[in-house]
Structures are given as structure tokens and as C-alpha cells.
Design a protein around this motif. Structure first.
Motif, mmCIF file in Angstrom:
data_model
loop_
_atom_site.group_PDB
_atom_site.id
_atom_site.type_symbol
_atom_site.label_atom_id
_atom_site.label_comp_id
_atom_site.label_asym_id
_atom_site.label_seq_id
_atom_site.Cartn_x
_atom_site.Cartn_y
_atom_site.Cartn_z
ATOM 1 N N ALA A 2 0.826 -1.351 -0.013
ATOM 2 C CA ALA A 2 0.023 0.050 -0.070
ATOM 3 C C ALA A 2 0.991 1.273 -0.021
ATOM 4 N N ASP A 3 0.317 2.250 -0.552
ATOM 5 C CA ASP A 3 1.224 3.272 -0.647
ATOM 6 C C ASP A 3 0.327 4.691 -0.686
ATOM 7 N N ALA A 4 -0.338 5.070 0.480
ATOM 8 C CA ALA A 4 -0.978 5.950 0.644
ATOM 9 C C ALA A 4 -1.844 6.491 -0.207
ATOM 10 N N SER A 5 -2.501 5.450 -1.203
ATOM 11 C CA SER A 5 -3.477 5.910 -2.154
ATOM 12 C C SER A 5 -4.724 5.346 -1.861
ATOM 13 N N ASP A 6 -5.072 5.595 -0.782
ATOM 14 C CA ASP A 6 -6.365 4.919 -0.242
ATOM 15 C C ASP A 6 -7.702 5.167 -0.908
ATOM 16 N N LYS A 7 -7.876 6.374 -1.412
ATOM 17 C CA LYS A 7 -9.124 6.830 -2.199
ATOM 18 C C LYS A 7 -8.707 6.947 -3.766
ATOM 19 N N GLY A 8 -7.638 6.775 -3.958
ATOM 20 C CA GLY A 8 -7.212 6.961 -5.492
ATOM 21 C C GLY A 8 -7.730 8.450 -6.002
ATOM 22 N N SER A 9 -7.386 9.234 -5.105
ATOM 23 C CA SER A 9 -7.513 10.866 -5.394
ATOM 24 C C SER A 9 -6.027 11.219 -5.885
ATOM 25 N N SER A 38 6.263 -0.705 8.843
ATOM 26 C CA SER A 38 6.763 -1.983 8.157
ATOM 27 C C SER A 38 5.775 -2.860 7.959
ATOM 28 N N ALA A 39 4.479 -2.670 8.396
ATOM 29 C CA ALA A 39 3.400 -3.717 8.388
ATOM 30 C C ALA A 39 2.948 -3.708 7.173
ATOM 31 N N PRO A 40 2.495 -4.731 6.463
ATOM 32 C CA PRO A 40 1.969 -4.761 5.218
ATOM 33 C C PRO A 40 0.669 -4.022 5.086
ATOM 34 N N ASP A 41 0.044 -3.733 6.315
ATOM 35 C CA ASP A 41 -1.278 -3.001 5.946
ATOM 36 C C ASP A 41 -0.989 -1.606 6.488
ATOM 37 N N ALA A 42 0.033 -1.080 6.583
ATOM 38 C CA ALA A 42 0.449 0.392 6.710
ATOM 39 C C ALA A 42 0.204 0.945 5.447
ATOM 40 N N ASP A 43 -0.392 2.148 5.479
ATOM 41 C CA ASP A 43 -0.683 3.148 4.162
ATOM 42 C C ASP A 43 0.632 3.289 3.445
ATOM 43 N N VAL A 44 1.970 3.671 4.217
ATOM 44 C CA VAL A 44 3.191 3.610 3.540
ATOM 45 C C VAL A 44 4.019 2.421 4.001
ATOM 46 N N VAL A 45 4.358 1.528 3.443
ATOM 47 C CA VAL A 45 4.927 0.472 3.876
ATOM 48 C C VAL A 45 6.814 0.583 3.616
ATOM 49 N N LEU A 46 7.248 0.752 4.957
ATOM 50 C CA LEU A 46 8.747 0.955 4.823
ATOM 51 C C LEU A 46 9.372 -0.285 5.414
ATOM 52 N N PRO A 47 9.652 -1.422 4.697
ATOM 53 C CA PRO A 47 10.127 -2.746 4.925
ATOM 54 C C PRO A 47 11.779 -2.539 5.538
ATOM 55 N N ASP A 48 11.820 -2.103 6.738
ATOM 56 C CA ASP A 48 13.192 -2.055 7.187
ATOM 57 C C ASP A 48 13.111 -2.660 8.626
ATOM 58 N N PRO A 49 14.072 -3.060 9.034
ATOM 59 C CA PRO A 49 13.924 -3.549 10.468
ATOM 60 C C PRO A 49 13.772 -2.492 11.648
ATOM 61 N N SER A 50 14.395 -1.309 11.093
ATOM 62 C CA SER A 50 14.380 -0.284 12.311
ATOM 63 C C SER A 50 12.873 0.504 12.343
ATOM 64 N N VAL A 51 12.102 0.183 11.514
ATOM 65 C CA VAL A 51 10.882 0.728 11.493
ATOM 66 C C VAL A 51 9.822 -0.177 12.155
#
Length: 153
Positions: A2-9, A38-51
Motif C-alpha cells: 500500500a502506498d497512501a493511495s487509499d481513495k485513488g485521489s 513496516s507492516a503490510p497493512d500500513a498506508d506507506v510500507v517501509l520494509p526496514d527492521p528499524s521501522v
């Protein structure tokens, strides 16, 4: 992812990843409330162990952007200053954000930067119709005439 594009606006802001797994990627922010983590359900996923899975919340309210650390173990930083967990902190466009070891640049959406400035309105395009201007001129003229006649007494 997911990349913070929840409504397609259209994007309201953008995050440019400087350091981290998504380095050099521009992520559009379209919602007024966006969870970064870092969770897959976050609006902006940052897959890093420090997040943290739900690391921070970015939100637009009261005509400004704010970031709130969601009690992450590694902290959230705005311009190298640690954000107090649970306290929304203003984030201006151009600021550098850090979530753990991931560094982001917060900026206006690319379309806003590429858009040319609007030209000034001509009298014909004025939001105030010409009839109102003539009406205002008439009221002013009548007030002036009344004042002149009253002053002669």
C-alpha cells in the motif's frame, strides 16, 4: 504494498525515500491521514527492521501537515529533532523525516511543483460581476451627491 493511495485521489503530498529499502522512490500521499510502518497493512510500507509495524501517523489537519510517533522503539525525527510520542508535530514541505534508519524528504506533490502559476484575472473574468461594480459606483455617487447637498445647508 500500500502506498497512501487509499481513495485513488490526486496526491496531497509526496515522500521521497533517501535512505532505506525503497531508496530514490517517490511515494504519493493522497489521504489526509496516513500510517507509516513496516507492516503490510500500513498506508506507506517501509520494509526496514528499524521501522516499527505502525511507526508514525502523518496527517493533514488545521491547514498543515503533522506527524505523530506511535510509540515506536527507534523514534521519529523531523529535521533531526525527535518527535515526542503521541504528540502531533508540524511538518513543513521540504522537511527531512527519519523513521528508524529510513530517511524521507517530505514535499508537495509533483503536480503542484510542475503546475505554472495562474495568470491574473481580467475584468471580464472577475469573480465579481460587472453589475455589482456598477451598483457599487451608483451607491457611491448617490452618497456623494447626498453629502454635497447636505453640506450646503
Amino acid at each position: 504494498m500500500a502506498d497512501a493511495s487509499d481513495k485513488g485521489s490526486s496526491p496531497r503530498a509526496a515522500l521521497v525515500v533517501w535512505d532505506g529499502p525503497r531508496s530514490n522512490e517517490t511515494i504519493p500521499v493522497t489521504g489526509s491521514v496516513v500510517v507509516l510502518g513496516s507492516a503490510p497493512d500500513a498506508d506507506v510500507v517501509l520494509p526496514d527492521p528499524s521501522v516499527a509495524p505502525q511507526h508514525a501517523r502523518l496527517q493533514h489537519r488545521f491547514r498543515q501537515w503533522e506527524i505523530e510517533d506511535l510509540d515506536s522503539p527507534t523514534g521519529t525525527f523531523v529535521e533531526n529533532i525527535r518527535v515526542t510520542p503521541g504528540v502531533p508535530t508540524p511538518v513543513p514541505f521540504g522537511a527531512t523525516l527519519a523513521l528508524g534508519k529510513v530517511r524521507l524528504h517530505f514535499r508537495p506533490p509533483p503536480e503542484a511543483e510542475d503546475r505554472p502559476p495562474l495568470p491574473p484575472l481580467s475584468a471580464a473574468q472577475s469573480p465579481v460581476p460587472a453589475v455589482l461594480w456598477w451598483g457599487l459606483a451608483l451607491v457611491f455617487a448617490l452618497a456623494l451627491i447626498t453629502w454635497l447637498l447636505w453640506a450646503r445647508r
